[in-house]
Design a protein around this motif. Structure first.
Motif, PDB file in Angstrom:
ATOM      1  N   PRO A 105       1.220  -1.203  -0.123  1.00 30.31           N
ATOM      2  CA  PRO A 105       0.260   0.420  -0.225  1.00 30.31           C
ATOM      3  C   PRO A 105       0.452   0.844  -0.512  1.00 30.31           C
ATOM      4  N   TYR A 106       0.424   2.281  -0.529  1.00 31.66           N
ATOM      5  CA  TYR A 106       0.955   3.424  -1.011  1.00 31.66           C
ATOM      6  C   TYR A 106       0.309   4.709   0.536  1.00 31.66           C
ATOM      7  N   CYS A 107      -0.388   4.556   0.051  1.00 33.30           N
ATOM      8  CA  CYS A 107      -1.535   5.812   0.993  1.00 33.30           C
ATOM      9  C   CYS A 107      -3.039   5.250   1.804  1.00 33.30           C
ATOM     10  N   ILE A 108      -3.047   5.634   2.596  1.00 33.15           N
ATOM     11  CA  ILE A 108      -4.403   5.222   2.878  1.00 33.15           C
ATOM     12  C   ILE A 108      -5.736   6.536   3.712  1.00 33.15           C
ATOM     13  N   HIS A 109      -6.736   6.412   3.855  1.00 32.16           N
ATOM     14  CA  HIS A 109      -8.107   7.222   4.217  1.00 32.16           C
ATOM     15  C   HIS A 109      -8.540   6.907   5.321  1.00 32.16           C
ATOM     16  N   SER A 110      -9.291   7.018   6.523  1.00 32.65           N
ATOM     17  CA  SER A 110      -9.966   6.382   6.684  1.00 32.65           C
ATOM     18  C   SER A 110     -11.769   7.024   6.718  1.00 32.65           C
ATOM     19  N   SER A 111     -12.586   6.612   6.264  1.00 33.08           N
ATOM     20  CA  SER A 111     -14.415   7.296   5.999  1.00 33.08           C
ATOM     21  C   SER A 111     -14.912   7.721   7.202  1.00 33.08           C
TER      22      SER A 111
END
Length: 397
Positions: free
Chosen positions: A198-204
């Protein structure tokens, strides 16, 4: 429309000259527009018509409107509250000058946080008013509101990337080559699920889902790590997604290192549009959505932060090097009080701005904007032309 020309008349001894910088091309404006500015200033200062007059139009990066104001009002205009000053933004005035003093009508710097030992600020995840997660090229650390490092036991996986996020439950999620990891508030690190490279992550903040960007795709997981769907070719083209966020309507916005564009899909993965920036060269980095459903985008090539509506239409330049002295902005986030945090590639200081004048969502449709990917007028060193439309009255303070 009667064309304007450059001129300047002398100011009498009872007056001071105030120069209002109009962020546009002089040929797009007429005398009525200049009178609107004069009337707005008079109303702000609560002065009589004979105590203020237009005494010139000067060339600048765009152009300046010179207004002579009686000296007794000079201190008053310097001490106006930000809400009053922001009314000038709707007339495309981005700053004004009195002598050597320069006052911005846009985002207002309210704080700065310097982190000792950090080389740069590449990503920011807001936790609380007292705590932020911040990453540079090598490390992720938890800092307090004064910049003191509280925890620094995490490695940053990729450069540059939005490699961490905070959930609604205040759990801290970060990615590295081994997958997605979670740091709970009590300090326990777990690996809830494996997501390859993975490169990036966001929590909704809508439903708690996790959006993970990796080579050629974006994958949605639920809060328990169960894979829900994969967004990739041929539905949408991703190469190297490095920052990712979700707007309040469920759209997923991703900045791509190789595409040099922001790719936007709907909640089910259907491609909506690509935002390629207002200039011929565009290098997007961090992006985030605010309470009004607008999206802020860092452009580290043009040293600017843009404000876009949910359909990718350009509203205006929120931050620039010329006015706010930012250089290579790479990180940004908005906190729970609607303050904007900005990090830069060659600085270890986070700048905090107040930029929202009105957070009442019901007013957010009363907007005029530029068409998607429209070229705009920039600081002189960029030299692009801007169309003559006013900005967003709910932004800037």
């Amino acid at each position: 429309m009667h064309a304007l020309c450059f001129y300047e008349s002398p100011v009498g001894g009872r007056y001071d000259q105030v120069e209002f910088h109009i962020d546009g091309d002089i040929k797009d404006y007429d005398r009525n527009y200049l009178n609107d500015i004069k009337d707005t200033v008079a109303k702000m200062l609560e002065c009589q018509a004979n105590e203020i007059f237009i005494n010139g139009v000067k060339a600048g990066n765009s152009f300046y409107l010179c207004i002579a104001i009686k000296k007794k009002y000079t201190n008053k205009i310097l001490s106006l509250d930000p809400i009053n000053i922001s009314s000038l933004r709707t007339l495309q005035i981005d700053f004004f000058k009195i002598g050597d003093q320069k006052i911005s009508t846009g985002a207002l710097l309210i704080n700065s946080i310097t982190i000792s030992g950090a080389e740069q600020i590449l990503h920011i995840s807001f936790k609380t008013q007292d705590e932020l997660f911040v990453s540079d090229k090598e490390n992720i650390c938890l800092v307090d509101s004064a910049g003191k490092i509280l925890n620094s036991g995490f490695e940053s996986a990729y450069y540059p990337s939005g490699s961490h996020t905070v959930t609604d439950d205040l759990d801290f999620l970060f990615v590295d080559t081994n997958g997605v990891h979670k740091l709970s508030p009590d300090g326990v690190i777990a690996t809830p699920f494996y997501s390859p490279a993975p490169y990036c992550i966001h929590s909704s903040h809508i439903n708690g889902d996790m959006l993970v960007g990796s080579f050629g795709k974006v994958t949605r997981y639920d809060r328990n790590g169960r894979k829900l769907n994969v967004i990739n070719y041929p539905h949408v083209r991703y190469f190297h997604p490095i920052y990712i966020t979700e707007n309040k309507n469920g759209d997923i916005w991703t900045s791509d290192l190789w595409l040099t564009a922001v790719t936007v899909v709907d909640r089910s993965g259907g491609h909506r549009f690509d935002y390629t920036g207002p200039y011929s060269h565009f290098r997007p980095r961090a992006l985030c959505a605010d309470v009004l459903g607008h999206v802020l985008v860092c452009d580290c090539h043009n040293d600017s932060v843009y404000l876009l509506d949910q359909d990718g239409n350009f509203l205006y330049l929120l931050l620039t090097q010329e006015i706010h002295e930012i250089y290579h902005p790479t990180a940004l986030c908005v906190d729970d009080q609607h303050n904007l945090y900005i990090g830069q590639e060659y600085s270890n200081t986070i700048c905090v701005y107040k930029y929202l004048q009105n957070t009442d969502v019901k007013h957010s449709t009363d907007q005029k904007h530029y068409s998607k990917n429209t070229e705009i007028r920039a600081p002189k060193r960029l030299g692009k032309k801007r169309s003559n439309k006013v900005g967003d009255p709910y932004y800037a303070t």
